[in-house]
Enzyme design. Sequence first.
Site, PDB file in Angstrom:
ATOM      1  N   ARG A 153       0.286  -1.217   0.389  1.00 55.04           N
ATOM      2  CA  ARG A 153       0.094   0.094  -0.106  1.00 55.04           C
ATOM      3  C   ARG A 153       0.418   1.229   0.234  1.00 55.04           C
ATOM      4  NH1 ARG A 153      -4.266  -0.050   3.970  1.00 55.04           N
ATOM      5  NH2 ARG A 153      -5.528  -0.914   2.092  1.00 55.04           N
ATOM      6  N   TYR A 154       2.242   1.263   0.859  1.00 56.13           N
ATOM      7  CA  TYR A 154       3.185   2.526   0.677  1.00 56.13           C
ATOM      8  C   TYR A 154       3.914   2.088  -0.282  1.00 56.13           C
ATOM      9  CZ  TYR A 154      -0.197   3.050   4.996  1.00 56.13           C
ATOM     10  OH  TYR A 154      -0.647   3.417   5.683  1.00 56.13           O
ATOM     11  N   ARG A 179       7.543   0.062   1.248  1.00 50.46           N
ATOM     12  CA  ARG A 179       6.900  -1.312   2.288  1.00 50.46           C
ATOM     13  C   ARG A 179       5.836  -1.693   2.591  1.00 50.46           C
ATOM     14  NH1 ARG A 179       5.893   3.808   4.346  1.00 50.46           N
ATOM     15  NH2 ARG A 179       4.120   4.367   5.955  1.00 50.46           N
ATOM     16  N   CYS A 231      -2.598 -17.780  14.940  1.00 53.13           N
ATOM     17  CA  CYS A 231      -2.738 -17.227  16.140  1.00 53.13           C
ATOM     18  C   CYS A 231      -2.592 -17.607  17.753  1.00 53.13           C
ATOM     19  CB  CYS A 231      -3.541 -15.783  15.875  1.00 53.13           C
ATOM     20  SG  CYS A 231      -3.410 -14.562  14.710  1.00 53.13           S
ATOM     21  N   CYS A 267      -8.464 -12.518  19.233  1.00 51.28           N
ATOM     22  CA  CYS A 267      -8.948 -11.395  19.602  1.00 51.28           C
ATOM     23  C   CYS A 267     -10.171 -11.228  18.513  1.00 51.28           C
ATOM     24  CB  CYS A 267      -8.129  -9.798  19.142  1.00 51.28           C
ATOM     25  SG  CYS A 267      -6.091 -10.684  19.275  1.00 51.28           S
ATOM     26  N   CYS A 316     -10.257  -8.842  16.339  1.00 53.18           N
ATOM     27  CA  CYS A 316      -8.698  -8.882  15.024  1.00 53.18           C
ATOM     28  C   CYS A 316      -9.644  -8.014  13.406  1.00 53.18           C
ATOM     29  CB  CYS A 316      -8.774 -10.757  14.427  1.00 53.18           C
ATOM     30  SG  CYS A 316      -7.972 -10.406  13.027  1.00 53.18           S
ATOM     31  N   ARG A 376      -8.754  -8.749  11.011  1.00 51.31           N
ATOM     32  CA  ARG A 376      -8.016  -9.113   9.673  1.00 51.31           C
ATOM     33  C   ARG A 376      -9.199 -11.049   9.850  1.00 51.31           C
ATOM     34  NH1 ARG A 376      -2.498  -8.798   9.641  1.00 51.31           N
ATOM     35  NH2 ARG A 376      -2.902  -6.862   9.005  1.00 51.31           N
ATOM     36  N   ASP A 413     -10.809  -0.672  14.290  1.00 53.22           N
ATOM     37  CA  ASP A 413     -11.304  -0.618  13.083  1.00 53.22           C
ATOM     38  C   ASP A 413     -12.913  -1.192  12.501  1.00 53.22           C
ATOM     39  OD1 ASP A 413      -9.266  -0.027  11.404  1.00 53.22           O
ATOM     40  OD2 ASP A 413      -8.497  -1.895  11.486  1.00 53.22           O
ATOM     41  N   ASP A 417      -7.064   3.715  10.439  1.00 53.03           N
ATOM     42  CA  ASP A 417      -7.246   3.121   8.847  1.00 53.03           C
ATOM     43  C   ASP A 417      -8.879   3.907   8.164  1.00 53.03           C
ATOM     44  OD1 ASP A 417      -5.084   1.234   7.179  1.00 53.03           O
ATOM     45  OD2 ASP A 417      -4.578   0.494   9.666  1.00 53.03           O
ATOM     46  N   LYS A 419      -3.161   4.506   7.143  1.00 52.69           N
ATOM     47  CA  LYS A 419      -3.109   4.982   8.735  1.00 52.69           C
ATOM     48  C   LYS A 419      -2.730   6.853   8.406  1.00 52.69           C
ATOM     49  CE  LYS A 419      -0.184   1.044  10.559  1.00 52.69           C
ATOM     50  NZ  LYS A 419      -0.710   0.158   9.219  1.00 52.69           N
TER      51      LYS A 419
END
Length: 376
Positions: A101-102, A105, A114, A118, A121, A123, A282, A319, A326
């Site tokens: 996206r950037y 990076r 995981c 969470c 999450c 994702r 999010d 986001d 961000k």
Amino acid sequence: MPDEQWNDWSWQLRHRLTRLEDLEGHLELTPEERAGIILSRNKLALAITPHFFSLIDPHSPACPIRRQVIPRIEETETAPEELADPCGEDGSMPVPGLVHRYPDRVLFLVTDRCASYCRYCTRSRVVSGVGEQELETDFDQAFHYLETHTEIRDVLLSGGDPLLFSDRKIESLLARLRAIPHIEFIRIGSRVPIFLPQRITPEFVSMIRKYHPVWMSIHTNHPKELTSEVRHALERLADAGVPLGNQAVLLRGVNDNAETLKDLFHKLLLCRVRPYYLYQCDLIEGSAHLRTSIREGLEIMDRLRGHTTGYAVPQYVVDGPGGGGKIPLNPDYIVAEADDRFILRNFKGDIYEYPLPRTTPSGSPPAKASCGSCDG
Ligand SMILES: *Cc1c(COP(=O)(O)O)cnc(C)c1O
Ligand code: SF4
């Protein structure tokens, strides 16, 4: 149980609490939690390591640890503004598993698993492997992309949690990345030091050292998470020369007040972890009960900046929903901008003025805003 088992990370993984019965054996679930556990099964799996579970207050339904990992019925209600892919990551994947996206990076999603899950999450559409979508990372294609895109100097390994891989597998990823000359900066995003601190073994950190500089972004939201085992794991990482940052998520009923966050950030500094980002939660499907408003977040930031050590103050970000990336959020310190000065306020609310330079850097006088008949 013997300490030897408790301290063994594979024992912790094998003994995760994953079913309604597992939880009911240890605490009294509320009707909202029981229904949440049953109905959220095909959205995001339930899994809690014994270590993290031991931090739950069995007598308090409002326990901040509990709200992060035990599903609630509200999770099954999707508000109209909520999205399966709130950060629009799928639209920025040149190859499966690589989010570019950037400019310089990439985010490399290396696994969908995981240590614990969470409930908020970002994702959850792919993480844990029970939802509708699957993470289909193609490692050969991803490495080919990284090798041929010389503008990429920074790779963030994430998922899921890369530290669930064996040392050997992590080492093979690091070695492959280090073989690419234009990749200078490698970081790993992981909640394992919090969920599964036993994973941070002496063998693991001595393997990491060979690939330095390797940075790590951990994820912790509440001071209760920084147990002596976690502190020990963080100490091992810091002693091995791994610069540590923390990414916290602002969560209603977990850490949505300045006192809790200040306590968390102070404790992180003692563990040599720099609070890096505080994320606005999010717009994940079924997350309304965990989200605050941005205004509440700004008010919390206003009570941190200037009131405590600058190192203890993370950047608050949101986001941009749908793929904006961000966006920093800051309280307003610029009260007004006049032709010749800025009017500012400090952390106490006192007003200060800072004049514009009399000359521009090249030495010529600044352009006159109005008539120009006098030159001062
Ligand atoms: C957060 C993120 C990064 C890393 O951003 P930094 O501001 O450098 O920490 C990179 N790629 C994606 C897609 C991200 O969401
Ligand atoms: S550790 Fe990270 S990727 Fe895993 S469930 Fe939690 S927020 Fe999602």
